[in-house]
Design a protein around this motif. Sequence first.
Motif, PDB file in Angstrom:
ATOM      1  N   ALA A   1       0.700  -1.273  -0.043  1.00  0.00           N
ATOM      2  CA  ALA A   1      -0.110  -0.131  -0.056  1.00  0.00           C
ATOM      3  C   ALA A   1       0.804   1.356  -0.024  1.00  0.00           C
ATOM      4  O   ALA A   1       1.929   1.475   0.858  1.00  0.00           O
ATOM      5  N   TYR A   2       0.557   2.283  -0.898  1.00  0.00           N
ATOM      6  CA  TYR A   2       1.128   3.418  -0.940  1.00  0.00           C
ATOM      7  C   TYR A   2       0.353   4.604  -1.140  1.00  0.00           C
ATOM      8  O   TYR A   2      -1.004   4.676  -1.359  1.00  0.00           O
ATOM      9  N   THR A   3       0.774   5.714  -0.658  1.00  0.00           N
ATOM     10  CA  THR A   3       0.099   6.876  -0.555  1.00  0.00           C
ATOM     11  C   THR A   3       1.123   7.582  -1.683  1.00  0.00           C
ATOM     12  O   THR A   3       2.316   7.615  -1.725  1.00  0.00           O
ATOM     13  N   VAL A   4       0.288   8.588  -2.585  1.00  0.00           N
ATOM     14  CA  VAL A   4       1.276   9.166  -3.648  1.00  0.00           C
ATOM     15  C   VAL A   4       1.109  10.668  -3.488  1.00  0.00           C
ATOM     16  O   VAL A   4      -0.171  11.159  -3.699  1.00  0.00           O
ATOM     17  N   ARG A   5       2.139  11.447  -3.348  1.00  0.00           N
ATOM     18  CA  ARG A   5       1.931  12.726  -3.478  1.00  0.00           C
ATOM     19  C   ARG A   5       2.279  13.429  -4.875  1.00  0.00           C
ATOM     20  O   ARG A   5       3.294  12.801  -5.285  1.00  0.00           O
ATOM     21  N   ASP A   6       1.536  14.309  -5.249  1.00  0.00           N
ATOM     22  CA  ASP A   6       1.860  14.963  -6.670  1.00  0.00           C
ATOM     23  C   ASP A   6       3.150  15.700  -6.528  1.00  0.00           C
ATOM     24  O   ASP A   6       3.491  16.312  -5.569  1.00  0.00           O
TER      25      ASP A   6
ATOM     26  N   LEU B   1      -1.068   6.790   7.909  1.00  0.00           N
ATOM     27  CA  LEU B   1      -2.343   7.038   7.098  1.00  0.00           C
ATOM     28  C   LEU B   1      -1.747   8.074   6.223  1.00  0.00           C
ATOM     29  O   LEU B   1      -1.207   9.035   6.447  1.00  0.00           O
ATOM     30  N   PRO B   2      -2.375   7.880   4.922  1.00  0.00           N
ATOM     31  CA  PRO B   2      -2.209   9.294   3.916  1.00  0.00           C
ATOM     32  C   PRO B   2      -2.866  10.349   4.229  1.00  0.00           C
ATOM     33  O   PRO B   2      -4.167  10.241   4.984  1.00  0.00           O
ATOM     34  N   ILE B   3      -2.414  11.576   4.070  1.00  0.00           N
ATOM     35  CA  ILE B   3      -3.118  12.760   4.300  1.00  0.00           C
ATOM     36  C   ILE B   3      -4.226  12.851   3.404  1.00  0.00           C
ATOM     37  O   ILE B   3      -5.420  13.467   4.162  1.00  0.00           O
ATOM     38  N   ASP B   4      -4.513  12.547   2.226  1.00  0.00           N
ATOM     39  CA  ASP B   4      -5.510  12.825   1.384  1.00  0.00           C
ATOM     40  C   ASP B   4      -6.421  11.528   1.395  1.00  0.00           C
ATOM     41  O   ASP B   4      -7.467  11.700   0.912  1.00  0.00           O
ATOM     42  N   GLY B   5      -6.113  10.723   2.260  1.00  0.00           N
ATOM     43  CA  GLY B   5      -7.070   9.531   2.221  1.00  0.00           C
ATOM     44  C   GLY B   5      -6.883   8.529   0.969  1.00  0.00           C
ATOM     45  O   GLY B   5      -7.595   7.407   1.046  1.00  0.00           O
ATOM     46  N   ARG B   6      -6.054   8.780   0.091  1.00  0.00           N
ATOM     47  CA  ARG B   6      -5.964   8.101  -1.015  1.00  0.00           C
ATOM     48  C   ARG B   6      -5.188   6.904  -0.826  1.00  0.00           C
ATOM     49  O   ARG B   6      -3.802   7.302  -0.582  1.00  0.00           O
ATOM     50  N   VAL B   7      -5.143   5.606  -1.018  1.00  0.00           N
ATOM     51  CA  VAL B   7      -4.257   4.490  -0.934  1.00  0.00           C
ATOM     52  C   VAL B   7      -4.198   3.726  -2.267  1.00  0.00           C
ATOM     53  O   VAL B   7      -5.181   3.432  -2.891  1.00  0.00           O
ATOM     54  N   VAL B   8      -3.082   3.577  -2.775  1.00  0.00           N
ATOM     55  CA  VAL B   8      -2.686   2.780  -4.043  1.00  0.00           C
ATOM     56  C   VAL B   8      -2.163   1.371  -3.628  1.00  0.00           C
ATOM     57  O   VAL B   8      -1.299   1.269  -3.098  1.00  0.00           O
ATOM     58  N   LEU B   9      -2.751   0.340  -4.167  1.00  0.00           N
ATOM     59  CA  LEU B   9      -2.333  -1.012  -3.867  1.00  0.00           C
ATOM     60  C   LEU B   9      -1.473  -1.687  -5.128  1.00  0.00           C
ATOM     61  O   LEU B   9      -2.089  -1.375  -6.214  1.00  0.00           O
ATOM     62  N   ARG B  10      -0.230  -1.934  -4.924  1.00  0.00           N
ATOM     63  CA  ARG B  10       0.406  -2.578  -6.169  1.00  0.00           C
ATOM     64  C   ARG B  10       1.164  -3.689  -5.568  1.00  0.00           C
ATOM     65  O   ARG B  10       1.427  -4.083  -4.722  1.00  0.00           O
ATOM     66  N   THR B  11       1.384  -4.607  -6.995  1.00  0.00           N
ATOM     67  CA  THR B  11       1.882  -6.053  -6.340  1.00  0.00           C
ATOM     68  C   THR B  11       3.400  -5.757  -6.184  1.00  0.00           C
ATOM     69  O   THR B  11       4.141  -4.970  -6.796  1.00  0.00           O
ATOM     70  N   PRO B  12       3.962  -6.297  -5.181  1.00  0.00           N
ATOM     71  CA  PRO B  12       5.277  -6.301  -4.654  1.00  0.00           C
ATOM     72  C   PRO B  12       6.313  -6.781  -6.034  1.00  0.00           C
ATOM     73  O   PRO B  12       5.827  -7.726  -6.749  1.00  0.00           O
TER      74      PRO B  12
ATOM     75  N   GLN C   1       7.651  17.325 -12.538  1.00  0.00           N
ATOM     76  CA  GLN C   1       8.207  16.143 -11.710  1.00  0.00           C
ATOM     77  C   GLN C   1       7.294  15.049 -11.569  1.00  0.00           C
ATOM     78  O   GLN C   1       6.118  15.361 -11.410  1.00  0.00           O
ATOM     79  N   LYS C   2       7.862  13.960 -11.223  1.00  0.00           N
ATOM     80  CA  LYS C   2       7.003  12.736 -11.101  1.00  0.00           C
ATOM     81  C   LYS C   2       6.703  12.847  -9.555  1.00  0.00           C
ATOM     82  O   LYS C   2       6.972  13.547  -8.774  1.00  0.00           O
ATOM     83  N   GLY C   3       5.453  11.908  -9.376  1.00  0.00           N
ATOM     84  CA  GLY C   3       4.783  11.846  -7.758  1.00  0.00           C
ATOM     85  C   GLY C   3       5.908  11.172  -7.056  1.00  0.00           C
ATOM     86  O   GLY C   3       6.757  10.456  -7.497  1.00  0.00           O
ATOM     87  N   PHE C   4       5.521  11.260  -5.752  1.00  0.00           N
ATOM     88  CA  PHE C   4       6.165  10.555  -4.789  1.00  0.00           C
ATOM     89  C   PHE C   4       5.664   9.667  -4.042  1.00  0.00           C
ATOM     90  O   PHE C   4       4.518   9.853  -3.565  1.00  0.00           O
ATOM     91  N   TRP C   5       6.180   8.399  -4.158  1.00  0.00           N
ATOM     92  CA  TRP C   5       5.527   7.431  -3.577  1.00  0.00           C
ATOM     93  C   TRP C   5       6.116   7.019  -2.189  1.00  0.00           C
ATOM     94  O   TRP C   5       7.032   6.796  -2.105  1.00  0.00           O
ATOM     95  N   ILE C   6       5.033   6.622  -1.147  1.00  0.00           N
ATOM     96  CA  ILE C   6       5.352   6.434   0.158  1.00  0.00           C
ATOM     97  C   ILE C   6       4.723   5.068   0.498  1.00  0.00           C
ATOM     98  O   ILE C   6       3.415   5.387   0.744  1.00  0.00           O
ATOM     99  N   ARG C   7       5.546   4.186   0.882  1.00  0.00           N
ATOM    100  CA  ARG C   7       4.990   2.910   1.262  1.00  0.00           C
ATOM    101  C   ARG C   7       4.545   2.986   2.661  1.00  0.00           C
ATOM    102  O   ARG C   7       5.175   3.584   3.654  1.00  0.00           O
ATOM    103  N   ILE C   8       3.084   2.778   2.871  1.00  0.00           N
ATOM    104  CA  ILE C   8       2.478   2.935   4.187  1.00  0.00           C
ATOM    105  C   ILE C   8       1.762   1.538   4.467  1.00  0.00           C
ATOM    106  O   ILE C   8       1.159   1.528   6.029  1.00  0.00           O
ATOM    107  N   GLY C   9       1.884   0.360   3.980  1.00  0.00           N
ATOM    108  CA  GLY C   9       1.272  -0.740   4.211  1.00  0.00           C
ATOM    109  C   GLY C   9       1.415  -1.914   3.393  1.00  0.00           C
ATOM    110  O   GLY C   9       1.992  -1.901   2.448  1.00  0.00           O
TER     111      GLY C   9
END
Length: 69
Positions: A18-23, A54-65, A28-36
């Motif tokens: 699980a990641y939160t992505v900050r624009d 927890l993400p600041i904006d409430g958006r969680v992105v799930l990606r395969t490891p 520049q590209k977005g900044f991905w922070i692994r949160i779970g």
Amino acid sequence: MTNNRNTKSEAKSPLYHAYTVRDGKEGQKGFWIRIGSFFAHDDGEGGTLLLEALPIDGRVVLRTPKADE
């Protein structure tokens, strides 16, 4: 009564991270922070999302490891 709890001693690998992505700033590209991580249930009917932050904006992105993680 059947006990459906997993009693295996080996740890499961997460199905997704699980990641939160900050624009990024302009150009520049977005900044991905692994949160779970997300772990699937043995019955195939969902899973558990374990968050370490927890993400600041409430958006969680799930990606395969990836293999190197």
